[in-house]
Design a protein around this motif. Structure first.
Motif, PDB file in Angstrom:
ATOM      1  N   SER A 107       0.671  -1.228   0.024  1.00 17.85           N
ATOM      2  CA  SER A 107      -0.077  -0.095   0.235  1.00 17.85           C
ATOM      3  C   SER A 107       0.763   1.162   0.124  1.00 17.85           C
ATOM      4  N   PHE A 108       2.143   1.276   0.188  1.00 16.78           N
ATOM      5  CA  PHE A 108       2.865   2.473   0.333  1.00 16.78           C
ATOM      6  C   PHE A 108       3.121   2.994  -1.093  1.00 16.78           C
ATOM      7  N   LYS A 109       2.777   4.350  -1.281  1.00 15.46           N
ATOM      8  CA  LYS A 109       3.054   4.849  -2.474  1.00 15.46           C
ATOM      9  C   LYS A 109       3.845   6.164  -2.131  1.00 15.46           C
ATOM     10  N   GLU A 110       5.158   6.422  -3.173  1.00 19.93           N
ATOM     11  CA  GLU A 110       5.761   7.483  -2.973  1.00 19.93           C
ATOM     12  C   GLU A 110       5.114   8.825  -3.501  1.00 19.93           C
ATOM     13  N   GLU A 111       5.325   9.750  -2.512  1.00 19.09           N
ATOM     14  CA  GLU A 111       4.631  11.012  -2.755  1.00 19.09           C
ATOM     15  C   GLU A 111       5.464  11.788  -3.785  1.00 19.09           C
ATOM     16  N   PHE A 143      15.379   7.366   1.280  1.00 21.20           N
ATOM     17  CA  PHE A 143      16.101   6.899   0.253  1.00 21.20           C
ATOM     18  C   PHE A 143      15.787   5.337  -0.046  1.00 21.20           C
ATOM     19  N   VAL A 144      14.819   4.770   0.484  1.00 21.32           N
ATOM     20  CA  VAL A 144      14.480   3.380   0.219  1.00 21.32           C
ATOM     21  C   VAL A 144      12.933   3.476  -0.223  1.00 21.32           C
ATOM     22  N   SER A 195       9.542  -4.723  15.755  1.00 21.09           N
ATOM     23  CA  SER A 195       8.498  -3.905  15.102  1.00 21.09           C
ATOM     24  C   SER A 195       8.088  -2.534  15.877  1.00 21.09           C
ATOM     25  N   PRO A 196       7.896  -2.935  16.985  1.00 20.91           N
ATOM     26  CA  PRO A 196       7.366  -1.693  18.099  1.00 20.91           C
ATOM     27  C   PRO A 196       8.349  -0.522  17.876  1.00 20.91           C
ATOM     28  N   PHE A 197       9.522  -0.717  17.400  1.00 23.35           N
ATOM     29  CA  PHE A 197      10.687   0.394  17.532  1.00 23.35           C
ATOM     30  C   PHE A 197      10.523   1.189  15.912  1.00 23.35           C
ATOM     31  N   LEU A 198       9.789   0.682  15.065  1.00 23.64           N
ATOM     32  CA  LEU A 198       9.821   1.276  13.713  1.00 23.64           C
ATOM     33  C   LEU A 198       8.471   1.957  13.651  1.00 23.64           C
ATOM     34  N   THR A 214       7.845   3.145   7.948  1.00 24.36           N
ATOM     35  CA  THR A 214       8.942   2.458   7.567  1.00 24.36           C
ATOM     36  C   THR A 214       8.432   0.834   7.480  1.00 24.36           C
ATOM     37  N   LYS A 215       7.394   0.567   8.357  1.00 20.30           N
ATOM     38  CA  LYS A 215       7.024  -0.836   8.186  1.00 20.30           C
ATOM     39  C   LYS A 215       6.311  -0.931   6.914  1.00 20.30           C
TER      40      LYS A 215
END
Length: 625
Positions: free
Chosen positions: A86-90, A450-451, A471-474, A478-479
């Motif tokens: 679902s992540f899309k670059e802005e 950059f990723v 996972s709780p630290f991200l 990022t996730k």
């Protein structure tokens, strides 16, 4: 294991300013709230200097709530993969940004412009606590030296204090019935003679050292004051002493005046220079570059600034602080010199860039299984010095990759990371773990956004457990870029984001050195279990037909033949039927010279109970004479 992970993560959260800090704060905050809930009394309103800290805690708590709810939903690996997609670059085109983001970008530009005018990026940073502790010690040394200087005149006055017993005799004489004035006059006259003798001696010394005139007057005055203090009557004695001081000091001040003129004369010149200083033009603003791009004045500069803003959720001050810290770190780490440094080639097959994904992002592969080689592992992680060298190599590789990106508003300025965990040494290897933590900390703090996507393939069971712990630290952002795939789904997952002709052969693709290039697109189809599939290459003229064909996992039968277009033609067997296993060459590559129009037919027979992925591509070239 969880306690160790949290302890390892805590120092990083204290030293970095990334969004990971907010998540860690969020983990601790609910515990505090639970303790305070029995007390209904509201806290007093903080002062203005404390408000930013309160706002940050509120934001962290909000994010913590999200992070606590998400693990309940993410119970399986499949759910994580669907979320990452679902992540899309802005967009990086300023005109297409929301108004709030435009304003944040303008505010950040203004802060940077003011900082460049004041040369804040090149001025030395404030002293560390250790340096501040040294300052009191230095001041104590200065005070000691000053005390020694003040004790020096007192030491010279010690012989003078021997006359104090005489003063006591005068005190006893003053207590007798005889009238005190004659006694005082005698004592004063004696002192006057002594003072005059000392003044004459001092004046002779001042012919060599004129600057000591003032010290002579002070010494004489202090001696007379001591004699005066002895007398209990005080009034007449003080008057006589004052006359003596005036008589003694008058000639010395006149003589000291010309001696002081050479010292005061040059002091007027700096004043003139100071008066002329405001008229001098201010220094030009400094120029600061990151990845070869200036912070201001270039259309690519906006793309760089947007990366820092997105890494800090468009909090302008936080983004500005991150930029300053990044510029400082790049100078301290020596990035410009690092680009030219030769660090060896033994890691070329461990981290490498190969091809692009379907959206044009460069793809970087990280092969952790290579560290199963004990010699390579020892060379990279056996000591702190070797880990530092590995880190320098990794940063150098990243810097060179970034320099190849297109930072124009519509260009590609992010990369896709593929992490191959097959045969990875695992968390038991402390050297690899420490180096990985250091690298992640530096990347989060100094290489924001950059990723585009981080794909983990050949993921073992223990890594999924490890990922749940960290996972709780991200942050959710990022996730959302993470994709996980096990051994059986790795190639299929790669093909979702990367075309087969761009994927290296060792990962199930067709990309390798040979006759075909990435410009020759491939076709992929699925062969059902217990079925045959045919591929036809039509040919309209005499030529040489070249093709590449691959079945993932193979364990199928393969044959090829040429069928001419004419009715009276005859079929030519190009490749006899043969069984191809998984241990055979992964890609079948061949050519066939065709002298008439017709077609080449390939038949793949899948007699297994599993579906197979078929990849193929072809091209023709003229027959050379």
């Amino acid at each position: 294991m969880a306690e160790e992970t949290q302890k390892a993560a805590t120092p990083e959260a204290q030293t970095s300013t990334t969004t990971t800090e907010e998540v860690v704060a969020a983990e601790e905050k609910p515990a505090v709230i639970e303790k305070e809930t029995p007390a209904p009394v509201p806290e007093p309103e903080p002062v203005a200097s404390e408000k930013p800290a309160v706002v940050e805690e509120a934001d962290a708590v909000g994010e913590g709530a999200v992070e606590e709810e998400k693990p309940k939903e993410e119970t399986t690996g499949e759910v994580k993969i669907t979320q990452s997609v679902s992540f899309k670059e802005e967009t990086n085109v300023v005109g297409e940004l929301p108004e709030a983001q435009k304003k944040a970008l303008d505010d950040l530009k203004q802060l940077i412009q003011e900082a460049l005018k004041k040369h804040e990026f090149t001025t030395p940073s404030p002293p560390t606590p250790k340096e501040e502790e040294k300052k009191p010690a230095e001041t104590e040394k200065v005070e000691v030296k000053e005390a020694e200087k003040t004790e020096a005149p007192s030491a010279s006055e010690e012989p003078k204090t021997e006359e104090e017993p005489k003063a006591t005799e005068a005190e006893t004489e003053a207590s007798t019935p005889s009238p005190p004035p004659p006694v005082v006059e005698e004592k004063v006259e004696v002192k006057e003679e002594k003072v005059e003798e000392k003044v004459e001696e001092k004046e002779e010394e001042k012919k060599v050292e004129p600057s000591a005139a003032a010290e002579t007057v002070v010494a004489a005055a202090t001696e007379v004051e001591k004699v005066a203090a002895v007398d209990e009557d005080g009034a007449k004695t003080v008057e006589a002493i004052e006359e003596t001081i005036v008589a003694v000091s008058a000639p010395t001040t006149e003589e000291a005046a010309p001696a002081a003129e050479p010292e005061t004369a040059p002091a007027e010149e700096p004043k003139k220079e100071e008066e002329a200083a405001p008229d001098a033009p201010p220094p030009p603003p400094e120029e600061v570059f990151i990845w070869g791009i200036p912070l201001l004045g270039d259309e690519r500069s906006d793309v760089i600034l947007l990366k820092f803003l997105r890494a800090r959720d468009f909090k302008v001050k936080d983004a500005f602080t991150m930029i300053k810290n990044t510029v400082k770190w790049r100078k301290e780490f020596g990035i410009d010199a690092l680009l030219e440094e030769a660090l060896g080639t033994e890691l070329e097959n461990v981290v490498f860039t190969h091809g692009v994904d379907k959206e044009g992002h460069p793809v970087c592969y990280n092969v952790y299984g290579a560290f199963q080689d004990k010699e390579l592992y020892q060379n990279c992680f056996a000591s702190e010095e070797k880990r530092a060298k590995f880190l320098k190599w990794r940063i150098q590789f990243l810097e060179k990759s970034i320099r190849k990106l297109d930072f124009s508003p519509s260009g590609i300025c992010t990369i896709v990371q593929v992490s191959d965990l097959k045969n990875s040494p695992g968390p038991a290897k402390s050297g690899l773990r420490q180096a990985t933590n250091q690298a992640l900390s530096l990347l989060q703090d100094n290489y924001p956004e950059f990723v585009a996507k981080n794909v983990f393939i050949n993921v073992p069971w223990w890594y999924l457990t490890f990922n749940k712990m960290i996972s709780p630290f991200l942050t959710q952002r990022t996730k959302s870029k993470f994709v996980f795939a096990g051994l059986s789904k790795s190639t299929e997952t790669l093909f979702k984001y990367i075309a087969p002709e761009e994927v290296p052969v060792q990962y199930g693709g067709l990309s390798r050195d040979g006759e075909f290039t990435v410009a020759d697109s491939a076709t992929d189809v699925t062969i059902k279990p217990a079925s045959k599939h045919t591929v036809v290459f039509p040919v309209s003229e005499a030529c040489i037909l070249a093709w590449e064909l691959r079945v993932l996992g193979w364990d199928v039968s393969y044959e090829a033949e040429f069928v001419p277009s004419t009715e009276d033609g005859y079929t030519v067997i190009v490749s006899k039927t043969r069984k191809v296993t998984a241990t055979d060459e992964p890609v079948i590559s061949d050519t066939f010279k065709i002298g008439e129009p017709g077609k080449v037919v390939f038949t793949i027979d899948n007699q297994t109970s599993k579906k197979k992925k078929l990849l193929y591509r072809s091209k023709t070239k003229p027959i050379s004479e």
